[in-house]
Design a protein around this motif. Structure first.
Motif, mmCIF file in Angstrom:
data_model
loop_
_atom_site.group_PDB
_atom_site.id
_atom_site.type_symbol
_atom_site.label_atom_id
_atom_site.label_comp_id
_atom_site.label_asym_id
_atom_site.label_seq_id
_atom_site.Cartn_x
_atom_site.Cartn_y
_atom_site.Cartn_z
ATOM 1 N N PRO A 61 0.822 -1.213 0.000
ATOM 2 C CA PRO A 61 0.000 0.000 0.000
ATOM 3 C C PRO A 61 0.854 1.260 0.000
ATOM 4 O O PRO A 61 0.384 2.309 -0.427
ATOM 5 N N ASP A 62 2.083 1.153 0.482
ATOM 6 C CA ASP A 62 2.895 2.367 0.597
ATOM 7 C C ASP A 62 3.904 2.534 -0.527
ATOM 8 O O ASP A 62 4.761 3.412 -0.459
ATOM 9 N N VAL A 63 3.764 1.735 -1.546
ATOM 10 C CA VAL A 63 4.620 1.823 -2.743
ATOM 11 C C VAL A 63 6.086 1.892 -2.313
ATOM 12 O O VAL A 63 6.847 2.731 -2.787
ATOM 13 N N ALA A 64 6.440 0.972 -1.399
ATOM 14 C CA ALA A 64 7.785 0.973 -0.814
ATOM 15 C C ALA A 64 8.704 -0.036 -1.490
ATOM 16 O O ALA A 64 9.878 -0.119 -1.145
ATOM 17 N N ILE A 65 8.178 -0.824 -2.416
ATOM 18 C CA ILE A 65 8.965 -1.935 -2.970
ATOM 19 C C ILE A 65 9.349 -1.673 -4.419
ATOM 20 O O ILE A 65 8.500 -1.326 -5.251
ATOM 21 N N GLU A 66 10.641 -1.851 -4.696
ATOM 22 C CA GLU A 66 11.108 -1.880 -6.085
ATOM 23 C C GLU A 66 11.513 -3.314 -6.391
ATOM 24 O O GLU A 66 12.063 -4.002 -5.532
ATOM 25 N N VAL A 67 11.229 -3.732 -7.601
ATOM 26 C CA VAL A 67 11.550 -5.110 -7.978
ATOM 27 C C VAL A 67 12.503 -5.104 -9.173
ATOM 28 O O VAL A 67 12.306 -4.336 -10.127
ATOM 29 N N TYR A 68 13.518 -5.941 -9.073
ATOM 30 C CA TYR A 68 14.506 -6.082 -10.165
ATOM 31 C C TYR A 68 14.496 -7.530 -10.625
ATOM 32 O O TYR A 68 14.304 -8.451 -9.820
ATOM 33 N N ARG A 69 14.709 -7.720 -11.900
ATOM 34 C CA ARG A 69 14.701 -9.072 -12.437
ATOM 35 C C ARG A 69 15.960 -9.265 -13.281
ATOM 36 O O ARG A 69 16.369 -8.339 -14.001
ATOM 37 N N GLN A 70 16.504 -10.473 -13.171
ATOM 38 C CA GLN A 70 17.681 -10.760 -13.983
ATOM 39 C C GLN A 70 17.258 -10.845 -15.439
ATOM 40 O O GLN A 70 16.272 -11.516 -15.759
ATOM 41 N N GLN A 71 18.007 -10.151 -16.286
ATOM 42 C CA GLN A 71 17.660 -10.181 -17.698
ATOM 43 C C GLN A 71 18.257 -11.427 -18.332
ATOM 44 O O GLN A 71 19.401 -11.779 -18.054
ATOM 45 N N PRO A 72 17.467 -12.106 -19.137
ATOM 46 C CA PRO A 72 18.016 -13.265 -19.832
ATOM 47 C C PRO A 72 19.156 -12.788 -20.740
ATOM 48 O O PRO A 72 19.141 -11.663 -21.231
ATOM 49 N N ASP A 73 20.166 -13.659 -20.928
ATOM 50 C CA ASP A 73 21.281 -13.276 -21.804
ATOM 51 C C ASP A 73 20.743 -12.913 -23.171
ATOM 52 O O ASP A 73 19.855 -13.576 -23.708
ATOM 53 N N GLN A 74 21.286 -11.822 -23.705
ATOM 54 C CA GLN A 74 20.819 -11.366 -25.010
ATOM 55 C C GLN A 74 21.149 -12.412 -26.068
ATOM 56 O O GLN A 74 22.254 -12.948 -26.081
ATOM 57 N N PRO A 75 20.200 -12.719 -26.903
ATOM 58 C CA PRO A 75 20.508 -13.622 -28.010
ATOM 59 C C PRO A 75 21.648 -13.034 -28.854
ATOM 60 O O PRO A 75 21.709 -11.830 -29.071
ATOM 61 N N GLY C 11 23.247 -7.028 -14.358
ATOM 62 C CA GLY C 11 22.384 -8.016 -15.002
ATOM 63 C C GLY C 11 20.940 -7.947 -14.529
ATOM 64 O O GLY C 11 20.075 -8.617 -15.083
ATOM 65 N N TYR C 12 20.666 -7.124 -13.517
ATOM 66 C CA TYR C 12 19.285 -6.998 -13.047
ATOM 67 C C TYR C 12 18.668 -5.715 -13.597
ATOM 68 O O TYR C 12 19.333 -4.682 -13.677
ATOM 69 N N GLN C 13 17.396 -5.804 -13.954
ATOM 70 C CA GLN C 13 16.725 -4.616 -14.462
ATOM 71 C C GLN C 13 15.465 -4.347 -13.647
ATOM 72 O O GLN C 13 14.778 -5.292 -13.250
ATOM 73 N N LYS C 14 15.201 -3.065 -13.443
ATOM 74 C CA LYS C 14 14.031 -2.700 -12.635
ATOM 75 C C LYS C 14 12.751 -3.068 -13.389
ATOM 76 O O LYS C 14 12.568 -2.666 -14.538
ATOM 77 N N VAL C 15 11.898 -3.831 -12.740
ATOM 78 C CA VAL C 15 10.615 -4.168 -13.376
ATOM 79 C C VAL C 15 9.427 -3.556 -12.644
ATOM 80 O O VAL C 15 8.297 -3.605 -13.125
ATOM 81 N N PHE C 16 9.691 -3.000 -11.470
ATOM 82 C CA PHE C 16 8.597 -2.352 -10.743
ATOM 83 C C PHE C 16 9.168 -1.263 -9.861
ATOM 84 O O PHE C 16 10.127 -1.489 -9.127
ATOM 85 N N GLY C 17 8.569 -0.085 -9.936
ATOM 86 C CA GLY C 17 8.985 1.023 -9.068
ATOM 87 C C GLY C 17 7.857 2.022 -8.928
ATOM 88 O O GLY C 17 6.741 1.779 -9.402
ATOM 89 N N ARG C 18 8.168 3.120 -8.294
ATOM 90 C CA ARG C 18 7.115 4.113 -8.074
ATOM 91 C C ARG C 18 6.766 4.820 -9.379
ATOM 92 O O ARG C 18 7.644 5.246 -10.116
ATOM 93 N N PRO C 19 5.464 4.960 -9.664
ATOM 94 C CA PRO C 19 5.069 5.689 -10.878
ATOM 95 C C PRO C 19 5.538 7.147 -10.807
ATOM 96 O O PRO C 19 5.632 7.721 -9.722
ATOM 97 N N ARG C 20 5.816 7.724 -11.973
ATOM 98 C CA ARG C 20 6.308 9.103 -12.016
ATOM 99 C C ARG C 20 5.289 10.103 -11.481
ATOM 100 O O ARG C 20 5.651 11.112 -10.895
#
Ligand SMILES: Cc1ncc(C[n+]2csc(CCOP(=O)(O)OP(=O)(O)O)c2C)c(N)n1
Ligand code: SF4
Ligand code: SF4
Ligand code: SF4
Lengths: 79, 351, 257
Positions: A61-75, C11-20
């Protein structure tokens, strides 16, 4: 390396636990550490299980979380 | 500029359109029906928005929105409807949003009747809604003056960022008189409103609020209002004096009663009675100073009102015991004749 | 906010964050309050449509009275219940603006019922986000027009007795009967899947306005953990087990053109 990674803004977190409840992989839990407002801040207890699905962030609810994901190796043939 | 015969209600509507009115919101009530009808007919043709709301509460809150968008906006009603608008008027004052509100007063309290009355003086001049605020209140006594004061009301509202009210009654609204209407104002002459909500593209967001939960913060907001009101009191008091130079008795009357009182002064003078008239044009700010000066040399200041003595309180505040301050009033929409008032005048002068 | 600087491994990319469109100001809501999620979905819609520079929000009276702090948009605060009338004034005065009101159930469905119904009936071209948490949050947990039969509040201490205070107002169903509205829907944010559905609905309600389709209202079932007197996770169960029984989710009106 785990597929996902979350960053929780300690000062925004109000320790509501909705992210902990929402995470399908049991990654998150309370840290036992309190921020300046006195809230028990959520944290990654099992970072190795994180998939970067962002379900936790959707529920924060407090928009406190940022999420990062590992990018698959570029083809290789990609320009 | 040609002279046209118009009803008060129509002249008010036409003057508002010429003042650059963009959005008008209303809910029907007598005795200001012609004003609503005129707007419905004319305003859309001339590039404005006419909207009949579901209530006076909604109408005044539409005014709140349109004023926040930065356009010239107005609503009109009569006593019971104006009571419903008080919440919105308080918000407009608190948020410093300019607008014009027309109250063609009728008999009260409650549903009362539709006859001319002046029982909303307290409501108009002392606040009306909650909180420490004032409206600029303009009280025309003729149709041409109504048109002129409507245009002034828009200018003053914009200049000071306050709501302004035109206070009339059904007699003024229905009366037909020749009016010379000024040409429409050039829209580019209307001052810019950098505070308006136009979208925050390329600038910091504008926010319009009437609240601050911290007492210190709200005190500051109130101080800005009060400073504005002091400035208005210094600069915007308007009144008319008739035959006051040598008067032994001065009548104080506004609006419809001001007009009748003028006739009374003429008749009294014909009979050799040295009567005069002070007619407040701004009811707020009230002409305390001119009245005080008169009271230094005039023994009797007679207040004449279509109420139980609401403006009378301001007259006595101005006079502060320097002169006698009798009162003559009528209630329930009964309008006294000049003859009745004249006989009252005679009671107070030594023949 | 003290954004603790964290090293993001390569190697990690942001997929979720605070909207502008959200400002940096922290929310003033209680822990676990759904107002926060709904507010974020609005910011995401503003970002996605690229309308931040022409959007004007209307903050109601209620727990979201501070809404203006949370967005990088122009804002006005309206009297209790009057937001739809204020929105009408803004939008009629300047049709280029994108106007939205954000209102609680007390604000929209009790004191502001008339303003809401008539704005909908006129088909005013703005967007309404209606937060139905079945209680008056800000004033301390009194009965709302949407309080469920039997639900305990501070003004229905024995539970809402329908013989005494009647039944909850299904305002979205009522509005869906009108001819003018473009879109009336009821959503929920009690889990991530429903958050996604609510997000789509809010986006549609804003897009409708851009396309000039007229009145769009998204009702969102929400929790008030503080006044439900429940931990936030348990309060979410209330939504599925109780609130949704009385207020079924889904589109109530979609005018197709
Ligand atoms: C005219 C008026 N009446 C009453 C109030 C007091 N009041 C403030 S918030 C509120 C209820 C808000 O409840 P709701 O709309 O459900 O929003 P929530 O706080 O639950 O988000 C009331 C009655 C007020 N500010 N103004
Ligand atoms: S991103 Fe997904 S897996 Fe990772 S913590 Fe959040 S909910 Fe759990
Ligand atoms: S959902 Fe957000 S506020 Fe609640 S515990 Fe998780 S990070 Fe903290
Ligand atoms: S009182 Fe209820 S609705 Fe208000 S902020 Fe707290 S949890 Fe949210």
């Amino acid at each position: 390396m785990p597929k996902g990674l979350v960053v929780i803004d300690r000062e925004r977190c109000k320790g509501c636990g909705l992210c902990i409840d929402a995470c399908p992989f049991g990654v998150l839990g309370f840290s036992g550490e309190y921020n300046s407002s006195g809230y028990n801040v959520a944290t990654m207890l099992h970072p190795e299980k994180c998939t970067g699905c962002a379900i936790c962030a959707q529920m924060c609810p407090d928009v406190a979380i940022e999420v990062y994901r590992q990018q698959p190796d570029q083809p290789k043939e990609a320009v | 500029m040609s002279r046209v015969l118009m009803r008060g209600n129509e002249a008010i509507a036409e003057a508002a359109i010429r003042a650059g009115l963009k959005c008008y919101f209303c809910y029907p009530i007598t005795p200001q029906g012609e004003l609503v009808e005129y707007m419905a007919r004319e305003l859309p043709k001339r590039g404005g928005v006419f909207l009949q709301a579901e209530s006076e509460v909604a109408a005044i809150n539409m005014v709140y929105g349109a004023a926040a968008a930065g356009v010239r906006t107005m609503t009109s009603s009569s006593s019971p409807g104006i009571s419903l608008k008080q919440e919105g008027i308080s918000y407009l004052a608190g948020s410093r949003l300019p607008c014009v509100i027309v109250n063609m007063m009728r008999g009260g309290p409650g549903l009362g009747n539709i006859a001319p009355a002046q029982g909303d003086y307290f409501q108009a001049t002392k606040g009306g809604g909650h909180g420490d605020y004032r409206l600029i209140v303009l009280a025309p006594s003729t149709v041409p003056e109504a048109a002129q004061l409507v245009m002034l009301a828009f200018d003053l509202a914009d200049k000071y960022r306050v709501p302004a009210m035109i206070l009339g009654d059904g007699m003024l609204g229905q009366m037909m008189e020749p009016v010379e209407l000024p040409p429409p104002v050039d829209p580019s002459s209307i001052p810019e409103k950098p505070w308006a909500l136009t979208g925050a593209e390329g600038r910091e967001p504008n926010v319009i609020l009437s609240f601050d939960l911290s007492p210190q913060g709200l005190r500051e907001m109130n101080r800005v209002l009060q400073d504005t009101y002091r400035e208005i009191e210094r600069s915007e008091v308007r009144w008319e004096e008739v035959e006051t130079a040598d008067a032994e008795i001065v009548l104080v009357a506004y609006g419809t009663m001001g007009r009748i009182a003028k006739t009374v002064v003429e008749r009294a003078r014909e009979e050799g009675i040295k009567a005069g008239l002070l007619r407040p044009i701004t009811l707020w700010p009230f002409p305390y100073e001119p009245l005080r000066e008169l009271a230094e040399r005039v023994p009797t200041i007679l207040t004449v009102e279509l109420s139980a003595g609401q403006m009378w309180e301001d007259v006595r505040l101005a006079v502060e015991g320097r002169a006698k301050t009798p009162f003559y009033g009528e209630l329930g929409g009964v309008v006294p004749t000049p003859r009745e008032i004249l006989s009252e005048v005679k009671k107070h002068v030594s023949s | 906010m003290s954004q603790v600087s964290v090293e993001i491994p390569p190697g990690y990319q942001k997929v979720f964050g605070r909207p502008r469109a959200l400002s940096d100001a922290p929310y003033t809501y209680c822990p676990g309050c759904h107002h926060g999620i709904i507010g974020r979905l609005i910011a995401e819609a503003i970002d996605e449509l690229g309308i931040q520079g022409r959007t004007v929000g209307i903050a109601p009276v209620g727990c979201s009275v501070f809404l203006y702090r949370f967005y990088r948009c122009d804002f006005i605060q309206a009297a209790h219940g009057r937001a739809c009338a204020v929105a009408t004034g803004l939008k009629r005065a300047n049709p280029d603006l994108i106007v939205f009101s954000y209102q609680g159930d007390g604000d929209l469905a009790a004191i502001g019922t008339a303003e809401t119904v008539h704005a909908a009936a006129r088909g005013e071209n703005f967007t309404v986000i209606f937060v139905n948490n079945q209680i008056y949050g800000m004033t301390g947990g009194e009965m709302a027009p949407t309080t469920l039969p039997g639900q305990r509040t501070v003004t229905t201490p024995q539970g809402r007795d329908v013989a005494l205070t009647g039944y909850p107002l299904k305002i979205s169903e009522m509005l869906a009967q009108l001819d003018a509205p473009a879109y009336i829907t009821r959503q929920s944010v009690h889990d991530a899947r429903h958050v996604q559905l609510a997000r789509k609905a809010i986006l549609k309600a804003f897009r409708n306005q851009l396309e000039g389709k007229g009145f769009s209202l998204v009702e969102v079932l929400a929790t008030c953990p503080t006044n439900f007197r429940m931990p936030p996770v348990e309060a979410q169960k209330w939504v599925t087990e109780k609130a949704m029984q009385f207020f079924p989710l889904g589109d109530l009106k979609v005018r197709d053109e």
